[in-house]
Enzyme design. Structure first.
Site, PDB file in Angstrom:
ATOM      1  N   ASP A  16     -10.020  -6.835  -2.987  1.00  0.00           N
ATOM      2  CA  ASP A  16      -9.516  -5.462  -3.121  1.00  0.00           C
ATOM      3  C   ASP A  16      -9.775  -4.985  -4.546  1.00  0.00           C
ATOM      4  O   ASP A  16      -9.053  -5.319  -5.479  1.00  0.00           O
ATOM      5  CB  ASP A  16      -8.012  -5.436  -2.809  1.00  0.00           C
ATOM      6  CG  ASP A  16      -7.421  -4.033  -2.893  1.00  0.00           C
ATOM      7  OD1 ASP A  16      -8.154  -3.086  -3.248  1.00  0.00           O
ATOM      8  OD2 ASP A  16      -6.222  -3.884  -2.580  1.00  0.00           O
ATOM      9  N   HIS A  34      -7.782  -5.358   1.006  1.00  0.00           N
ATOM     10  CA  HIS A  34      -6.589  -4.590   0.679  1.00  0.00           C
ATOM     11  C   HIS A  34      -5.376  -5.028   1.514  1.00  0.00           C
ATOM     12  O   HIS A  34      -4.299  -5.265   0.977  1.00  0.00           O
ATOM     13  CB  HIS A  34      -6.888  -3.098   0.885  1.00  0.00           C
ATOM     14  CG  HIS A  34      -5.739  -2.219   0.549  1.00  0.00           C
ATOM     15  ND1 HIS A  34      -5.101  -2.260  -0.680  1.00  0.00           N
ATOM     16  CD2 HIS A  34      -5.097  -1.285   1.282  1.00  0.00           C
ATOM     17  CE1 HIS A  34      -4.117  -1.372  -0.683  1.00  0.00           C
ATOM     18  NE2 HIS A  34      -4.093  -0.779   0.491  1.00  0.00           N
ATOM     19  N   SER A  56       0.782  -1.234   0.000  1.00  0.00           N
ATOM     20  CA  SER A  56       0.000   0.000   0.000  1.00  0.00           C
ATOM     21  C   SER A  56       0.820   1.293   0.000  1.00  0.00           C
ATOM     22  O   SER A  56       1.647   1.493  -0.881  1.00  0.00           O
ATOM     23  CB  SER A  56      -0.956  -0.056   1.204  1.00  0.00           C
ATOM     24  OG  SER A  56      -1.976   0.882   1.047  1.00  0.00           O
TER      25      SER A  56
END
Ligand SMILES: *[C@@H]1O[C@H](CO)[C@@H](O)[C@H](O)[C@H]1NC(C)=O
Ligand SMILES: *[C@@H]1O[C@H](CO)[C@@H](O)[C@H](O)[C@H]1NC(C)=O
Ligand SMILES: *[C@@H]1O[C@H](CO)[C@@H](O)[C@H](O)[C@H]1NC(C)=O
Ligand SMILES: *[C@@H]1O[C@H](CO)[C@@H](O)[C@H](O)[C@H]1NC(C)=O
Length: 246
Positions: A197, A224, A146
């Site tokens: 995700d 995610h 991320s």
């Protein structure tokens, strides 16, 4: 019911004295420990990157006994710090397999202060480069979920020759680089993402799929932060990838 065991009087006195001194000095402004070693054998380190916003700080608590073929540096997402890799057991699993594992707090997270130099792309790449040099990381595999794409992608673009492997997990800011840039990078890459995700995973795949030597692992029933939802499958995929590299 039995009470707590009694402490000897001397110890109580000493504790009282210590407390008085601390109160007198104004409560402790002791620096936070930024590095903890976790393992006697295959050194595993949790580290903060920055001591203050003007300087980097870390020290090798325990010298490496022998060179490691693979050293795994784990970055973290926006909602996390280096501790996530301890909580998930990732650091322990890697170290038991003989890999040196290092989890870092990015500037502004955990034990790391914000760092003005981290505002620019070049600054972020340099910062990572500097830290790896200071920690004497030679055979780097970078795990980047991320938000940490902010750091790993500039590093990948500029210094991918220093990478033995790259494990992006739905990283941010892939859109800032071109297909051409990605297709020029031969670093073996394991792309990991969660099947649920629909945002960053899909967006980052658009570009990451152009990395010529990549394989992809889609974790089922995972969002995610897919490593958090399916730690077992995540660790399996990571170890398989690392074992192939070494
Ligand atoms: C450190 O951060 C503080 C606020 O976060 C800022 O006022 C100060 O100028 C920064 N120092 C340096 C050397 O960048
Ligand atoms: C360290 O790694 C080796 C493999 O290189 C392994 O045999 C050993 O069990 C590991 N040590 C620990 C304490 O996990
Ligand atoms: C991404 O690109 C935009 C436009 O070129 C730029 O303004 C922004 O700073 C870049 N962001 C990162 C994180 O590189
Ligand atoms: C791709 O990476 C693997 C390791 O994952 C390596 O064994 C292989 O040689 C690489 N292939 C190419 C074409 O570079």
């Amino acid at each position: 019911m039995q009470g707590a065991p009694k402490l000897p009087k001397g110890v109580l006195l000493a504790l009282g004295l210590l407390l008085t001194i601390l109160l007198y000095l104004g409560l402790p402004s002791l620096p936070q420990p930024l590095i903890w070693t976790r393992d006697r054998d295959n050194v595993t380190i949790l580290a903060g990157l920055t001591h203050s916003n003007s300087s980097l700080f870390y020290r090798e608590v325990q010298p490496l006994r022998r060179p490691h073929r693979i050293e795994v540096v784990l970055l973290h997402g926006k909602a996390f710090t280096s501790h996530i890799w301890q909580q998930l057991g990732t650091l322990e699993i890697l170290s038991r397999r003989g890999y040196r594992a290092i989890a870092l707090d990015l500037p502004g997270f955990g034990n790391s202060f914000p760092l003005p130099a981290a505002r620019t792309e070049a600054g972020r790449a340099d910062l990572l480069h500097q830290v790896l040099q200071d920690l004497k990381v030679k055979n780097l595999v970078l795990v980047s979920p991320s938000l940490s794409g902010l750091y790993s992608l500039p590093f990948l673009m500029r210094t991918h020759q220093q990478l033995c492997g790259f494990v992006p997990i739905a990283p941010t800011f892939t859109e800032n680089y071109t297909y051409k840039q990605f297709s020029a990078i031969k670093t073996p890459t394991l792309i990991v993402y969660g099947a649920l995700d629909k945002g960053l995973a899909q967006e980052s795949l658009h570009k990451l799929q152009y990395l010529p030597n990549h394989s992809t692992v889609k974790l089922q029933d995972a969002g995610h932060a897919c490593y958090l939802h399916q730690p077992h499958d995540f660790h399996d995929a990571l170890l398989t990838f690392l074992d192939k590299l070494s």
